[in-house]
Motif scaffolding. Structure first.
Motif, PDB file in Angstrom:
ATOM      1  N   VAL A  80      14.016   4.583  -8.283  1.00 33.18           N
ATOM      2  CA  VAL A  80      14.534   4.192  -7.042  1.00 33.18           C
ATOM      3  C   VAL A  80      15.396   4.981  -6.335  1.00 33.18           C
ATOM      4  CG1 VAL A  80      15.979   2.316  -6.290  1.00 33.18           C
ATOM      5  CG2 VAL A  80      14.166   1.629  -8.216  1.00 33.18           C
ATOM      6  N   LEU A  81      15.296   5.144  -5.177  1.00 33.33           N
ATOM      7  CA  LEU A  81      16.472   6.219  -4.462  1.00 33.33           C
ATOM      8  C   LEU A  81      17.432   5.500  -3.758  1.00 33.33           C
ATOM      9  CD1 LEU A  81      13.952   8.657  -2.958  1.00 33.33           C
ATOM     10  CD2 LEU A  81      14.952   8.677  -5.183  1.00 33.33           C
ATOM     11  N   VAL A 109      11.753   0.605 -17.501  1.00 32.88           N
ATOM     12  CA  VAL A 109      12.537   1.825 -17.672  1.00 32.88           C
ATOM     13  C   VAL A 109      12.732   2.170 -15.966  1.00 32.88           C
ATOM     14  CG1 VAL A 109      12.790   4.311 -18.266  1.00 32.88           C
ATOM     15  CG2 VAL A 109      11.764   2.765 -19.786  1.00 32.88           C
ATOM     16  N   VAL A 110      13.790   2.115 -15.525  1.00 40.09           N
ATOM     17  CA  VAL A 110      14.217   2.359 -14.121  1.00 40.09           C
ATOM     18  C   VAL A 110      15.071   3.466 -14.054  1.00 40.09           C
ATOM     19  CG1 VAL A 110      15.115   1.322 -12.123  1.00 40.09           C
ATOM     20  CG2 VAL A 110      13.706  -0.135 -13.334  1.00 40.09           C
ATOM     21  N   TRP A 111      14.710   4.584 -13.472  1.00 44.39           N
ATOM     22  CA  TRP A 111      15.534   5.551 -13.170  1.00 44.39           C
ATOM     23  C   TRP A 111      16.271   5.599 -11.631  1.00 44.39           C
ATOM     24  CZ3 TRP A 111      14.176  11.117 -11.811  1.00 44.39           C
ATOM     25  CH2 TRP A 111      15.398  12.049 -11.938  1.00 44.39           C
ATOM     26  N   ALA A 112      17.281   5.340 -11.507  1.00 41.56           N
ATOM     27  CA  ALA A 112      17.884   5.091  -9.862  1.00 41.56           C
ATOM     28  C   ALA A 112      18.675   6.484  -9.704  1.00 41.56           C
ATOM     29  CB  ALA A 112      18.613   4.003  -9.889  1.00 41.56           C
ATOM     30  N   VAL A 113      18.217   7.039  -8.432  1.00 39.30           N
ATOM     31  CA  VAL A 113      18.837   8.586  -8.185  1.00 39.30           C
ATOM     32  C   VAL A 113      19.815   8.250  -6.955  1.00 39.30           C
ATOM     33  CG1 VAL A 113      18.178  10.704  -7.268  1.00 39.30           C
ATOM     34  CG2 VAL A 113      16.911   9.779  -9.198  1.00 39.30           C
ATOM     35  N   ILE A 114      21.036   8.627  -6.812  1.00 45.55           N
ATOM     36  CA  ILE A 114      21.665   8.786  -5.601  1.00 45.55           C
ATOM     37  C   ILE A 114      21.625  10.045  -4.749  1.00 45.55           C
ATOM     38  CG2 ILE A 114      24.044   8.465  -4.931  1.00 45.55           C
ATOM     39  CD1 ILE A 114      24.401   6.630  -7.232  1.00 45.55           C
ATOM     40  N   LEU A 115      21.177   9.858  -3.728  1.00 43.04           N
ATOM     41  CA  LEU A 115      21.175  11.007  -2.765  1.00 43.04           C
ATOM     42  C   LEU A 115      21.999  10.759  -1.568  1.00 43.04           C
ATOM     43  CD1 LEU A 115      17.308  11.294  -2.689  1.00 43.04           C
ATOM     44  CD2 LEU A 115      18.795  12.644  -4.023  1.00 43.04           C
ATOM     45  N   GLY A 116      23.091  11.289  -1.474  1.00 45.31           N
ATOM     46  CA  GLY A 116      24.359  10.967  -0.615  1.00 45.31           C
ATOM     47  C   GLY A 116      25.111  12.087  -0.671  1.00 45.31           C
ATOM     48  N   GLY A 154      22.746   7.765   1.290  1.00 46.05           N
ATOM     49  CA  GLY A 154      22.160   7.784   2.572  1.00 46.05           C
ATOM     50  C   GLY A 154      20.975   8.281   2.748  1.00 46.05           C
ATOM     51  N   LEU A 155      20.847   9.550   2.187  1.00 48.95           N
ATOM     52  CA  LEU A 155      19.566  10.280   2.338  1.00 48.95           C
ATOM     53  C   LEU A 155      18.194   9.555   1.814  1.00 48.95           C
ATOM     54  CD1 LEU A 155      20.354  13.797   1.160  1.00 48.95           C
ATOM     55  CD2 LEU A 155      20.347  12.914   3.528  1.00 48.95           C
ATOM     56  N   SER A 156      18.318   8.416   1.031  1.00 49.51           N
ATOM     57  CA  SER A 156      17.383   7.696   0.655  1.00 49.51           C
ATOM     58  C   SER A 156      16.489   6.751   1.986  1.00 49.51           C
ATOM     59  CB  SER A 156      17.719   6.537  -0.621  1.00 49.51           C
ATOM     60  OG  SER A 156      18.644   5.646   0.001  1.00 49.51           O
ATOM     61  N   THR A 157      17.189   6.575   3.034  1.00 52.30           N
ATOM     62  CA  THR A 157      16.867   6.068   3.933  1.00 52.30           C
ATOM     63  C   THR A 157      15.809   6.610   4.954  1.00 52.30           C
ATOM     64  OG1 THR A 157      18.601   6.475   5.347  1.00 52.30           O
ATOM     65  CG2 THR A 157      19.000   4.574   3.914  1.00 52.30           C
ATOM     66  N   ILE A 158      15.465   7.848   4.786  1.00 51.87           N
ATOM     67  CA  ILE A 158      14.682   8.855   5.336  1.00 51.87           C
ATOM     68  C   ILE A 158      13.160   8.440   4.872  1.00 51.87           C
ATOM     69  CG2 ILE A 158      13.938  10.976   6.081  1.00 51.87           C
ATOM     70  CD1 ILE A 158      16.868  12.127   4.985  1.00 51.87           C
ATOM     71  N   PRO A 159      12.312   7.669   5.749  1.00 55.80           N
ATOM     72  CA  PRO A 159      11.260   7.155   5.507  1.00 55.80           C
ATOM     73  C   PRO A 159      10.270   8.245   5.077  1.00 55.80           C
ATOM     74  CG  PRO A 159      11.796   6.164   7.539  1.00 55.80           C
ATOM     75  CD  PRO A 159      12.727   7.362   7.283  1.00 55.80           C
ATOM     76  N   VAL A 204      25.292  13.536  -5.642  1.00 49.63           N
ATOM     77  CA  VAL A 204      23.960  13.237  -6.189  1.00 49.63           C
ATOM     78  C   VAL A 204      24.310  12.952  -7.588  1.00 49.63           C
ATOM     79  CG1 VAL A 204      22.002  14.510  -6.914  1.00 49.63           C
ATOM     80  CG2 VAL A 204      22.530  14.847  -4.816  1.00 49.63           C
ATOM     81  N   GLY A 205      23.672  11.964  -7.900  1.00 48.53           N
ATOM     82  CA  GLY A 205      23.525  11.392  -9.386  1.00 48.53           C
ATOM     83  C   GLY A 205      22.633  10.569  -9.881  1.00 48.53           C
ATOM     84  N   SER A 206      22.690   9.823 -10.876  1.00 48.17           N
ATOM     85  CA  SER A 206      21.801   8.864 -11.198  1.00 48.17           C
ATOM     86  C   SER A 206      22.118   8.102 -12.261  1.00 48.17           C
ATOM     87  CB  SER A 206      20.311   9.658 -11.746  1.00 48.17           C
ATOM     88  OG  SER A 206      20.493  10.049 -12.877  1.00 48.17           O
ATOM     89  N   GLY A 207      21.410   7.188 -12.474  1.00 53.19           N
ATOM     90  CA  GLY A 207      21.568   6.035 -13.815  1.00 53.19           C
ATOM     91  C   GLY A 207      20.134   5.747 -14.133  1.00 53.19           C
ATOM     92  N   ILE A 208      20.325   5.082 -15.448  1.00 57.67           N
ATOM     93  CA  ILE A 208      19.223   4.460 -16.210  1.00 57.67           C
ATOM     94  C   ILE A 208      19.182   3.269 -16.647  1.00 57.67           C
ATOM     95  CG2 ILE A 208      17.604   5.140 -18.184  1.00 57.67           C
ATOM     96  CD1 ILE A 208      18.662   8.032 -17.939  1.00 57.67           C
TER      97      ILE A 208
END
Length: 307
Positions: free
Chosen positions: A249-250, A127-134, A253-258, A137-141
């Motif tokens: 998984v993020l 089960v992978v939850w992928a979140v978009i922060l750009g 663009g914001l997902s690149t902030i370490p 904002v959204g997500s997929g499963i």
């Protein structure tokens, strides 16, 4: 058909295309401008892009399309697309006719989840939850490498749920284009981060500039980022309590902030039922290419990618 897997990511400003072999090796990739506002021109552009990719890769294959919307199950028409000229149109049927083969369409956030589940940061996870922060904002499963669309094709529409456990100063929240107030997107997107900083400081800065100021030791930027992380933690925890994914998984663009990956688990943990939070949170392995790769892997039941 050969073993080629063709993926198309139909965005508002660009159309990306890729051709993969069964092991995920890139054989061809191209990007073209999206004919904005022109439905027929968009179909012609996609058909030409598929032909160019197949010519370069030396074969034919299955075609998956990622779109910024979803299909109405009863009619096959597109809904909820911010590329509004697609709404109410039978994109899948029309492309199948033009390409003389079946195509599979899926929401672009679900394509991100599929990409990262098949051969990305969530490879091997059930089960992978992928979140978009750009910008949005959204997500997929993805379940076992396949997109979970849901009966109404809105599975993963995380960004248009309200911020959990809002404080008094977070009610009713900023107005959202969807007609509601306080959607997660209004708090957690890049523009949402910038707007919150402006409300706090009366200083207009981009999200990138806020992060840079935080790293220089700017106290106001530090506070804005800390509050953003707290809200992100609350937002993620609500889904973890329902879905309990194997990995988050993020992307975007914001997902690149370490700094996110070190600080975020502690912001999620207090809101998890029963206490404790062990779910790994990882950046997407394929970055900007995840959407188009995921579109190609919409046919991953036809050929198992190499581990």
């Amino acid at each position: 058909m050969s073993a080629l897997r063709i993926g198309i990511d139909l965005g508002g400003t660009k159309i990306a295309g890729i051709a993969l072999d069964p092991g995920g090796r890139v054989l061809a990739e191209r990007r073209i401008a999206t004919p904005r506002g022109d439905y027929d021109a968009s179909l012609r552009a996609i058909a030409a892009l598929v032909a160019a990719l197949e010519s370069e890769a030396g074969g034919t294959g299955t075609v998956g399309i990622g779109i910024p919307g979803a299909l109405v199950p009863e009619t096959g028409l597109v809904k909820n697309a911010n590329s509004t000229w697609l709404n109410g149109r039978p994109v899948g049927d029309d492309l199948a006719t033009r390409l003389a083969r079946p195509v599979r369409l899926e929401n672009d956030a679900n394509c991100l989840a599929v990409s990262e589940a098949v051969d990305g940061a969530g490879q091997g996870a059930a089960v992978v939850w992928a979140v978009i922060l750009g910008t949005g904002v959204g997500s997929g499963i993805a379940l076992a490498g396949r997109a979970l669309s849901g009966r109404q094709r809105i599975a993963g529409e995380w960004g248009h749920n309200p911020l959990p456990a809002p404080r008094d100063d977070e009610r009713p929240g900023p107005a959202c284009y969807c007609g509601r107030h306080g959607c997660l997107e209004t708090w957690l997107s890049g523009p949402g981060l910038a707007a919150d900083h402006a409300r706090r400081t009366s200083r207009t800065m981009t999200g990138e500039a806020i992060v840079a100021a935080m790293r220089r030791g700017d106290d106001a930027a530090r506070e804005t980022f800390a509050v953003w992380l707290d809200r992100l933690g609350r937002g993620l925890a609500g889904v973890v309590n329902l879905l309990d994914p194997d990995v988050i998984v993020l992307g975007g663009g914001l997902s690149t902030i370490p700094e996110i990956y070190e600080a975020l688990p502690a912001r999620v943990a207090p809101h998890i039922f029963g206490g404790g939070f062990a779910t790994p949170i990882r950046p997407s392995r394929h970055g900007d290419a995840s959407g188009v790769r995921g579109a190609a892997w919409l046919w991953n039941d036809q050929a198992a990618p190499a581990a």
